[in-house]
Structure formats: C-alpha cells, structure tokens
Design an enzyme around this catalytic site. Structure first.
Site, PDB file in Angstrom:
ATOM      1  N   CYS B  79      -0.511  -5.038   1.834  1.00  0.00           N
ATOM      2  CA  CYS B  79      -0.183  -4.779   3.235  1.00  0.00           C
ATOM      3  C   CYS B  79       0.582  -5.971   3.818  1.00  0.00           C
ATOM      4  CB  CYS B  79      -1.439  -4.425   4.035  1.00  0.00           C
ATOM      5  SG  CYS B  79      -1.057  -3.603   5.590  1.00  0.00           S
ATOM      6  N   HIS B 186      -2.881   0.367   1.410  1.00  0.00           N
ATOM      7  CA  HIS B 186      -4.154  -0.250   1.039  1.00  0.00           C
ATOM      8  C   HIS B 186      -4.714   0.416  -0.218  1.00  0.00           C
ATOM      9  CE1 HIS B 186      -4.805  -2.908   4.478  1.00  0.00           C
ATOM     10  NE2 HIS B 186      -4.063  -2.027   5.137  1.00  0.00           N
ATOM     11  N   GLU B 188      -7.171  -0.390  -1.890  1.00  0.00           N
ATOM     12  CA  GLU B 188      -8.633  -0.387  -1.821  1.00  0.00           C
ATOM     13  C   GLU B 188      -9.178   0.750  -0.956  1.00  0.00           C
ATOM     14  OE1 GLU B 188      -6.612  -2.370  -0.227  1.00  0.00           O
ATOM     15  OE2 GLU B 188      -7.409  -2.940   1.738  1.00  0.00           O
TER      16      GLU B 188
END
Lengths: 252, 212
Positions: B79, B186, B188
């Site tokens: 990011c 992202h 994750e």
C-alpha cells in the site's frame, strides 16, 4: 472494474453476537469469530461489527473479539459502537480492525473525524449516519444514540462535512426502511452518493437479492449491508452475489 | 525470517496475522540492527507519504532499506509502503521517496476518460490483470484483491509492472524489479489470492537465502 461489496453486520454485546442468529450448523451461534468465518466462506466482502455493550467490561471484551477475528479472517472488517475518542480508535485498530465506524461521537465532536483521519488515514474512518426523512424540512435528518435522538443536522450536509473532515466512507442507514424488508432507501442513498466523493454503504431495508440489485443500479451504492436476512438465512451472501452476477453487476 | 518494519505508519497486526496463517516466521522491529538479521523485509504503511518518509529518515531506516536491497534480499512494500519505493509523490506537495523504482505517485483523477466520476479513495475489491510472468504471481490467477488508496503510481517502467487493476486509470497493483516488490492493495486482507501472493514473496525470500 470495481466490484460491489456485500457486507453482513453483526451486533456484538459483551463479546457475544446477539439479536437472533439462526445458523443451525454452528456449534455456537453467539461466537463472533465462528460467524465471521461462516460469512467469509459465503463470500462476504467485508464485515461490520457493532459493539452494543453497555459496560466498560463489555467494551474491553470487544478488543479480544477484534483480535480473535483478525487472527482468523483475511477480509477487511469495521468496528463501530462506543468509539468516543482517539484512544478508543487506537485500541480497536491495534487489535486488528481495519476501519472504525463513528456515529454519535462524530456528531457531538466532529473534530474527532479530523483527528482520526490525520492519525490513521481517511481509509480507516467510516462515518455512520442514521437518517430519517423529515417532511417538515423536506429532507433527511441525522439521528444519534442508536436512532433515538434527532439532531439539527441534515444528512446531506453532515455527509459532506464528514468527508471534508476526512471520512473515507459513509455507512448510511435508513431508519425509515430499517427492518422493513421492503428494500433499501434508493432516494436517500442516491442523494448522499451524489453529494460525496467517497464510497457509500447502503444499509437498512434489505429483504431479498433484488433489493441489492436495485440499490446498486438505481442508487449507485458502492456497497450494501444487511443483518437479519443473512442471519435468518432468508438468503445467503453467495445467493445474492449469484443473482447480481446474473444481472451483470460486478461482484467478487 | 521476515522483518516487518515498524515505523509507526501501519496496521502491523493484520500483516503479522497473515504471516502467522501461512506459517512464515517474522519479527516486527524499528531497529536496523534487528532487521538486518532477516532474510526478507516487508514495508507496510497507511497514512500520508510525507509523514512516512519523515519517520523512515528519522529512524535512519531509509538508508538501511537501501543497503538491505543492495545485499540482494527481497523487499515488499504494501500500500503506502509500495508507493514509498518510487521516486516521488505529489501527495500534499512534492516529496522524495526511496527511489528504488522509477515512477511518481499521483492522485487518482476525479473523472475517468468518459467523464464518469471516480470515487476516491479507490476502496474495495478489484480484479488483477497480469502484464508479465513473475514468480511472485505463480499460481495466483487474475483474482480479486482489496484496495484502499487515493494515490497511485504513474509513469513507471513497463518492465517493472507485473499486474494492474483498472479504475478509470491503470492502477499498478503488483510491481517488481529484481528483489524489490510492491503491492498497492492489501494482500493481508485479500483472502486466498492475497495469502498466495504473500507465500510467493516468502518463497522469493527462501531463494535469495540460497544465493547469500
């Protein structure tokens, strides 16, 4: 192409999911982590947790819930309810939430939006607005305290101000449609969507998959949130998405 | 062992939890002495470019990152962390980045080529389109990943663009050159697709370990 997001909402009180959840296959329908996992498997794009705890202990438990959910889920989730200060935001975000949702506290102290956005970035700050149409003033009025308290603010103006102050997203609940299962409030959602430059999540009134299609097509909502129709398995996240796909709406 | 750079600008918890899930050991640290013991680095980050660079400089992490990359070990910016890898950003002014990749960070335009309004931030799930083969994209597929950002990388080298997403403009989504990688979204928070991308980065780390 961006996809439209489908967001189930869970009410959590003292660390447990409340308000009638009917997932018979679950060992424990009150466990927020387990429910989060079910919605994730169904293809939910995001989750919202609303902390409706009455006590300080309950709020502390929420931090544990956030940690447990963050450990299990690889989709974004937002936590709202009882967040009144920058420290509350820090606690929830450090526990692993991706966004915090502010409602009453932001209306009472709008600087909180600026502070939160400056510290964590706008993408973390969701402003939840409870809106009810007021025929006397010919527009929607902002309500606080879980819809119990009318304010002097109108929804469009408040949404604009919140975005100027740094809100990254608006979670817009129609009090007129909430619980009606007659569909999202198209006029309200469109009016706010046209007024602000950030994504708008429509909430309140979902009764079936067609309602999601309507709010995406007619009101150009970016996301739509529902609780009871998913909890009571009147429809599933996957079914809604398939319906949308058939209608050529982009979904994940 | 992956080192997650803790410089006060990121949601480290979700990155670390994702690594837990795919079974990759990591440390979280702001100390170059600690981080230099690792075999791969992740630079996370949300917030403003200027603040992030200021903090990296304050802790002398900017120089450390450069030295680390020179050693051949892999670096992944996520990011804002990806944006920092580039030469400069025009977020609230004009600020110099780490300069590991060629390109500038600019604001997502308010309208697309057809004049349709684009909401900013670009927030939500968008589809990856691959531009070239790369080990970090192995077995990933052009799936959906979760984006939240208001600025994007412009004028970058074609050969470093591994995958993009379309949002009015072409948004570089996965970038990579030698051992420097970036993901604008992202991973994750991007479900299986994201986990696979992180696992591939960890694999790149193992390979570099053999080289060292």
């Amino acid at each position: 192409m961006m996809t439209k997001r489908i967001i189930p909402c869970l009410d959590v009180k003292e660390g447990r999911v409340v308000k009638g959840i009917q997932f018979v296959e679950l060992r424990d329908a009150g466990d927020p982590v387990e429910l989060a996992r079910v919605y994730d498997q169904q293809g939910a794009d995001e989750l919202v947790f609303l902390d409706i705890s009455a006590s300080v202990e309950g709020r502390k438990t929420m931090v544990d819930v956030v940690q447990a959910v963050a450990s299990e889920l690889a989709i974004p989730f937002t936590v709202g309810g009882g967040i009144n200060a920058l420290d509350d935001m820090k606690r929830i975000l450090r526990a692993g939430a991706d966004k915090v949702s502010l409602n009453t506290a932001a209306v009472n102290n709008p600087d909180l939006i600026n502070e939160g956005a400056a510290f964590f970035g706008s993408q973390c700050i969701v402003i939840a607005i409870d809106a009810k149409y007021d025929s006397e003033i010919g527009t929607w009025r902002v309500y606080t305290h879980g819809g119990r308290t009318p304010t002097e603010r109108t929804v469009i103006d408040w949404a604009k101000e919140a975005v100027e102050r740094g809100a990254g997203e608006i979670l817009l609940t129609s009090m007129d449609e909430d619980g009606s299962k007659k569909g999202f409030d198209i006029a309200l959602t469109k009016a706010v969507g046209d007024a602000v430059s950030v994504p708008v999540i429509a909430s309140g009134g979902a009764g079936n998959a067609q309602h999601f299609l309507d709010v995406f097509k007619e009101a150009k909502a970016d996301a739509a949130l529902a609780a009871s129709i998913f909890h009571y398995k009147e429809t599933g996240v996957g079914e809604v998405k398939q319906f949308l796909r058939n209608a050529e709406v982009n979904v994940r | 062992m992956i080192g997650i750079i803790d410089y006060g600008m990121g949601n480290l918890f979700s990155v670390s939890k994702a690594l837990d899930r795919i079974g990759i050991p990591y440390i979280i640290s702001e100390s170059p002495e600690e981080l230099t013991k690792t075999k791969g680095l992740i630079l996370p980050g949300v917030g403003a470019f200027k603040d992030a660079m200021a903090r990296l400089r304050e802790k002398e992490l900017d120089r450390f990152i450069n030295t680390y990359v020179d050693s051949g070990r892999p670096l992944l910016g996520i990011c804002l962390g990806m944006q920092l890898l580039f030469e400069e950003s025009e977020e609230n002014g004009r600020f110099e980045g780490l300069g590991l990749l060629k390109g500038r960070v600019v604001r997502i335009p308010e309208r697309d080529a057809d004049g349709e309004r684009l909401k900013v931030p670009h927030m939500g799930w968008n589809k990856l389109q691959f531009h070239q083969e790369a080990s970090v994209l192995d077995e990933v597929g052009e799936g959906f990943v979760y984006f939240v950002h208001s600025y994007y990388v412009n004028q970058m080298d074609e050969e470093s663009l591994l995958a993009s997403a379309s949002y009015g403009v072409q948004v570089p989504a996965v970038v990579g050159r030698n051992n420097v990688f970036g993901m604008q979204f992202h991973p994750e928070k991007s479900s299986e697709t994201g986990m696979k991308l992180l696992a591939n980065f960890a694999k790149a780390m193992e390979q570099s370990e053999e080289l060292l």
